[in-house]
Design a protein around this motif. Structure first.
Motif, PDB file in Angstrom:
ATOM      1  N   MET A 109     -18.618  47.899  88.607  1.00 36.50           N
ATOM      2  CA  MET A 109     -18.096  46.536  88.733  1.00 36.50           C
ATOM      3  C   MET A 109     -17.879  45.894  87.370  1.00 36.50           C
ATOM      4  O   MET A 109     -16.921  45.143  87.174  1.00 36.50           O
ATOM      5  CB  MET A 109     -19.053  45.681  89.567  1.00 36.50           C
ATOM      6  N   PHE A 139     -14.432  44.546  86.069  1.00 36.73           N
ATOM      7  CA  PHE A 139     -14.224  43.171  85.600  1.00 36.73           C
ATOM      8  C   PHE A 139     -13.360  43.160  84.337  1.00 36.73           C
ATOM      9  O   PHE A 139     -12.465  42.315  84.192  1.00 36.73           O
ATOM     10  CB  PHE A 139     -15.568  42.499  85.322  1.00 36.73           C
ATOM     11  N   TYR A 192      -9.261  39.549  91.993  1.00 34.62           N
ATOM     12  CA  TYR A 192     -10.535  39.853  91.346  1.00 34.62           C
ATOM     13  C   TYR A 192     -11.468  40.547  92.329  1.00 34.62           C
ATOM     14  O   TYR A 192     -12.124  41.549  91.985  1.00 34.62           O
ATOM     15  CB  TYR A 192     -11.184  38.571  90.817  1.00 34.62           C
ATOM     16  N   LEU A 205     -13.015  44.283  91.847  1.00 32.85           N
ATOM     17  CA  LEU A 205     -14.469  44.438  91.737  1.00 32.85           C
ATOM     18  C   LEU A 205     -15.013  45.356  92.830  1.00 32.85           C
ATOM     19  O   LEU A 205     -15.900  46.187  92.570  1.00 32.85           O
ATOM     20  CB  LEU A 205     -15.150  43.076  91.800  1.00 32.85           C
TER      21      LEU A 205
END
Length: 320
Positions: free
Chosen positions: A81, A85, A203, A207
């Motif tokens: 993750m 990001f 996003y 993720l």
């Protein structure tokens, strides 16, 4: 039948990480962000998980500890993750090339893993103990036919993979989040016009992709080696092929993962199959077969598969 069961068990070892990582790529690309960084995220997830096992698992090889494996999987997911990001920030906020961002992660991950392992352990390979194989699941292992395939010589990660498949299919097609995710990958301007925050959805997709890729990297590593050397042997790219061959749809992805998984199982265990061994074909040929099959299948099927329309296109809220 013993050879058949052996091949099917080996297929699970290769199929499950392909399935999980391809599903991760599906969430990212369904949101509109190209994710060719699956390889790098797998490497980083596997490296972090193996480093955790190296530091904290019981040194007694006779001990079976699934709890430490589950924690290592969480570590791998968190690492994936974090890398996701970085990819999301570059792709969504900075509107950088999603391809270049993914390539950068793929180049960074193995170099970082080898450097950190050498610095910390004074060797390039990180050792760990495989204490997680389940010889036979009580009761279920004795079921005819399915027992030897799914419940003997297996890992808890096999069942985790099927669980993730079910959850992914449900989330994508039966939830509001899934509807918004698909809308952002097809027509983000239309989604924005009805109040969907395209940036947040993208996003979230990236993720989730990073978490599943990191997990898949560790799941791929555990059954096949006890020394991680900063590479997943191109499995991230193979998962990307599974994603494309599966047309970004969970039900097709699982069949594609099974197909490539069985090719990998045969490539790795052909010496245990008398018919293939007696052909006298070099081992290198069998190792090439899954990747050759990937090229052939994609060449003939890519025209009939439709990627999300807005994938790879940075979203600008001010444009219409």
């Amino acid at each position: 039948m013993d050879i058949f069961y052996f091949i099917m068990q080996s297929t699970m070892f290769f199929m499950i990480p392909l399935l999980i990582v391809a599903l991760g790529g599906m969430f990212s690309e369904r949101s509109g962000v190209v994710n060719i960084a699956l390889e790098g995220k797998m490497v980083m997830g596997a490296f972090a998980g193996v480093m955790f096992l190296n530091a904290f698992q019981n040194p007694d090889p006779a001990v079976t500890d699934h709890g430490i494996l589950l924690i290592a999987l969480l570590v791998a997911m968190a690492t994936g993750m974090f890398m996701a990001f970085l990819h999301a920030f570059a792709s969504i906020n900075l509107k950088a090339s999603q391809i270049i961002s993914g390539i950068a992660i793929n180049m960074f991950a193995p170099a970082f893993a080898i450097y950190f392992a050498t610095f910390h352990l004074h060797e390039q390979h990180v050792p760990f103990l495989n204490q997680f194989r389940i010889p036979s699941v009580p009761l279920l292992g004795s079921i005819p036919f399915l027992g030897p395939i799914l419940f003997q010589n297996t890992y808890i990660t096999t069942y985790l993979g099927f669980l993730i498949f079910g959850i992914s299919a449900f989330v994508l097609y039966k939830t509001k989040f899934g509807l918004r995710l698909r809308a952002c990958g097809e027509h983000p301007q239309a989604a924005d016009s009805v109040g969907v925050n395209v940036y947040k959805i993208r996003y979230a997709g990236v993720l989730i992709s990073g978490a599943l890729a990191g997990m898949g990297g560790l799941i791929w590593t555990i059954p096949i080696t006890t020394r991680f050397g900063g590479s997943v042997l191109g499995y991230g790219f193979l998962a990307l092929a599974v994603l494309i061959f599966g047309a970004w749809k969970p039900k097709r992805i699982i069949f594609a993962a099974f197909f490539f998984g069985i090719l990998q199982a045969i490539a790795q265990s052909f010496s245990a199959i008398p018919f293939l061994l007696n052909l006298g074909i070099p081992a290198a040929f069998y190792n090439m077969v899954p990747y050759i099959a990937t090229l052939v299948l994609l060449a003939f099927t890519s025209k009939n598969t439709q990627a999300p329309k807005a994938v790879g296109q940075p979203y600008d809220k001010g444009s219409r």
